[in-house]
Scaffold this motif. Structure first.
Motif, PDB file in Angstrom:
ATOM      1  N   ALA A  76      -7.291  -0.377  -3.404  1.00 28.25           N
ATOM      2  CA  ALA A  76      -8.579  -0.823  -2.858  1.00 28.25           C
ATOM      3  C   ALA A  76      -8.567  -2.320  -2.587  1.00 28.25           C
ATOM      4  N   ASP A  77      -8.046  -3.093  -3.524  1.00 23.89           N
ATOM      5  CA  ASP A  77      -7.994  -4.548  -3.361  1.00 23.89           C
ATOM      6  C   ASP A  77      -7.124  -4.945  -2.168  1.00 23.89           C
ATOM      7  N   THR A  78      -5.994  -4.251  -2.005  1.00 25.99           N
ATOM      8  CA  THR A  78      -5.087  -4.578  -0.891  1.00 25.99           C
ATOM      9  C   THR A  78      -5.729  -4.240   0.447  1.00 25.99           C
ATOM     10  N   TYR A  79      -6.433  -3.118   0.524  1.00 26.31           N
ATOM     11  CA  TYR A  79      -7.148  -2.781   1.757  1.00 26.31           C
ATOM     12  C   TYR A  79      -8.236  -3.812   2.063  1.00 26.31           C
ATOM     13  N   LEU A  80      -8.865  -4.356   1.033  1.00 27.19           N
ATOM     14  CA  LEU A  80      -9.876  -5.396   1.250  1.00 27.19           C
ATOM     15  C   LEU A  80      -9.246  -6.647   1.841  1.00 27.19           C
ATOM     16  N   ARG A  81      -8.034  -6.950   1.431  1.00 22.35           N
ATOM     17  CA  ARG A  81      -7.341  -8.121   1.993  1.00 22.35           C
ATOM     18  C   ARG A  81      -7.009  -7.909   3.463  1.00 22.35           C
TER      19      ARG A  81
ATOM     20  N   ILE B 261       0.831  -1.209   0.000  1.00 28.77           N
ATOM     21  CA  ILE B 261       0.000   0.000   0.000  1.00 28.77           C
ATOM     22  C   ILE B 261       0.866   1.261   0.000  1.00 28.77           C
ATOM     23  N   LEU B 262       1.922   1.257   0.799  1.00 31.10           N
ATOM     24  CA  LEU B 262       2.823   2.414   0.824  1.00 31.10           C
ATOM     25  C   LEU B 262       3.424   2.661  -0.555  1.00 31.10           C
TER      26      LEU B 262
ATOM     27  N   GLU C 158     -11.050   2.380   4.043  1.00 32.18           N
ATOM     28  CA  GLU C 158     -10.022   2.839   3.114  1.00 32.18           C
ATOM     29  C   GLU C 158     -10.240   2.249   1.718  1.00 32.18           C
ATOM     30  N   ALA C 159     -10.682   0.999   1.669  1.00 30.20           N
ATOM     31  CA  ALA C 159     -10.961   0.363   0.379  1.00 30.20           C
ATOM     32  C   ALA C 159     -12.035   1.137  -0.370  1.00 30.20           C
TER      33      ALA C 159
END
Length: 558
Positions: free
Chosen positions: A198-203, A167-168, A209-210
């Motif tokens: 968005a996908d990474t925040y969902l994980r 994400i960073l 945030e997603a």
């Protein structure tokens, strides 16, 4: 994945209209034009032209032409998923191109090689190749060229569940893109990065945030012009609804994605099928959920390229079949689930009991007894019953043996950890590294003195403790501070801060029974971690056990 790695792969080719028979004699340049015309929509035909062009280059003895067509051939083979052959040709192109010192061409070769290695599952080699591509991109001097390797590196981090770091990186890429003039390439990458954030925040199960980043992506995309991004973003929106428990609102969105993806995007299609099954399961429509799960499973087994969380699929199949009282299939998928569980790398495992809704799939003795009774009713054949009964008995014994052995291993690691904790308790100030030499530089010594005070005051427990924040507090710059920590603490800044936090957690958890009663999320927050998963992963990496296991053993020890 390939939508990410195709961009910029062919930028230096020109396009022209030429319709000649393959049998007629044509020049090298004409064959290159024909390759260029077909490479995007007919890779097989483009490969024929590139191969003919190579034959001419061999006859001409032209090293530059040979280098060029080896790249073209590798590119076509990659598109056609002939990745081993593609790797051979791109390595030949790199070998021939290096003496020519064509930086732009070498950048494209390295980018393509990274893509090929990624498809071959050689992620470590791919990472090194993308770093090299980034070095060439910097020499080119155009910031847009750095975006592709950076996106690829972030994707590798995401694939290996280093979500925070991914994400960073994606956010940094977004900042870079915002400094560039708007072009089709900038627009493409912006949508791609928003989709991945968005996908990474969902994980990470961070729906807030997603939603923020996914909505920006949806606002900037259209279903016609940007279908490649728009529908994955719609799928993200459906998953957000699912994670919020809004199952009926999720289903229409998933169906839109399913209708688009069928026959166009296999991974997106099976994801939509899987979430149709998951939504149906949560709505207690178990037979319907099984239909979707089985369809997903069939496609996944028949495909070499399907990107699917197979372990989670078996979890849901096991529970859905259990709910429909099909004990035989429930046991089959449970066994598949446990086999995949054991195969997973320890560094990829996460402790997330609050969100892991499938924990019930691990059977207790009472659950196995219930399955046995169901199987007795369903199995009319004596032979079938005996085989099933033996299977149940083996499963029960294996489960008991496995969890007892696991408990012993954890206990052994806990006991081995206690002497370290005792040593940490003796130190008034935790020292995570040793000075490698006597410090004669007054500036360095001043920084080290401030670091000692920083450690003593436990300032590292602040969640805002970044390298920039710390450099400002210590009245120096980030580059110099990082160098001092690397030299005199013997580790990177991130490792230094993380070890301080974990060491503090070990001591305080041992001596504070109130703290032991906190949730893992609250404990993570207490010791400066923004995410529960990051804390659990770091704790496991440094101690060999998860924080919940450490607390459990502390309580048992009294």
């Amino acid at each position: 994945m390939k939508q990410l790695i195709f961009v910029l792969s062919f930028a230096f080719l020109s396009f022209a209209n030429a319709q000649h028979a393959m049998t007629e004699e044509v020049s090298f340049d004409e064959l290159v034009k024909r390759y260029s015309k077909n490479v995007y929509n007919n890779a097989s035909k483009a490969l024929e032209y590139a191969t003919q062009a190579k034959n001419i280059a061999v006859v001409n003895g032209d090293a530059k032409q040979l280098t060029q067509v080896d790249y073209y051939i590798a590119n076509c083979e990659f598109t056609l998923e002939k990745n081993k052959a593609a790797l051979t040709h791109i390595e030949a192109a790199i070998t021939q191109a290096t003496p020519l010192k064509d930086v732009l061409f070498l950048y494209k070769c390295m980018s393509l090689k990274g893509n090929i290695l990624l498809e071959l599952g050689e992620d470590s080699k791919a990472l090194k190749t993308y770093v090299k591509a980034q070095e060439y991109a910097k020499k080119i001097g155009k910031p847009i060229y750095e975006i592709l390797p950076l996106c690829s590196i972030a994707l590798i981090k995401k694939t290996h569940k280093d979500y925070e770091e991914a994400i960073l990186m994606y956010k940094d890429i977004l900042k870079r893109l915002n400094t560039l003039n708007e072009t089709p390439d900038v627009r493409y990458y912006r949508l791609l990065v928003l989709m991945h954030i968005a996908d990474t925040y969902l994980r990470l199960k961070n729906t807030a945030e997603a939603t923020l980043y996914n909505n920006i992506g949806l606002e900037k995309s259209t279903d016609e012009q940007d279908a490649w991004a728009h529908y994955p973003l719609l799928m993200n929106k459906a998953i957000i609804r699912y994670q919020k428990g809004e199952y009926k609102l999720s289903i229409p969105l998933v169906k839109l994605v399913e209708a688009y993806a069928e026959g166009k995007n296999e991974n997106l299609y099976i994801t939509s099928l899987f979430y149709l099954g998951k939504n149906a399961y949560q709505l207690q429509l178990y037979k319907e959920s099984i239909q979707h799960f089985e369809k997903t499973y069939a496609i996944m087994k028949a495909s070499d390229d399907a990107d699917m969380n197979e372990k989670e699929l078996h979890e849901f199949l096991a529970l859905a079949y259990h709910q429909t009282k099909n004990a035989e299939k429930a046991l089959f998928h449970f066994q598949q689930y446990t086999a995949l569980e054991k195969k997973q790398s320890a560094e990829d495992l996460k402790l997330n009991n609050e969100t892991h809704i499938m924990v019930d799939v691990v059977p207790l003795e009472t659950e196995i007894d219930a399955l046995g009774k169901q199987l007795t009713q369903e199995t009319r054949s004596k032979k079938g019953f005996l085989m099933a009964a033996v299977g149940l008995l083996i499963l029960l014994i294996s489960s008991i043996v496995y969890y007892r052995a696991r408990g012993k291993r954890i206990r052994k690691k806990f006991e081995a950890l206690l002497p370290k904790v005792s040593e940490l308790e003796k130190d008034q100030v935790q020292k995570t590294g040793t000075q490698k030499e006597i410090v004669s530089d007054e500036k360095v010594q001043a920084i080290l003195n401030k670091l000692t005070k920083f450690e003593k005051n436990e300032a590292y427990l602040s969640k805002e403790c970044s390298l920039g924040f710390m450099a400002e507090e210590l009245e120096t710059n980030t580059a110099y501070l990082s160098k001092v920590i690397n030299t005199y603490k013997g580790k990177s800044f991130t490792a230094y801060i993380t070890e301080l936090r974990i060491n503090t957690a070990l001591v305080k958890l041992k001596n504070n029974k109130t703290l032991q009663s906190y949730t893992i999320m609250a404990i993570a927050d207490e010791f400066g971690f923004k995410r529960q998963e990051t804390f659990s992963r770091a704790f496991k990496a440094y101690t060999g056990i998860y924080p919940s296991q450490y607390i459990k053993n502390l309580k048992e020890k009294g």
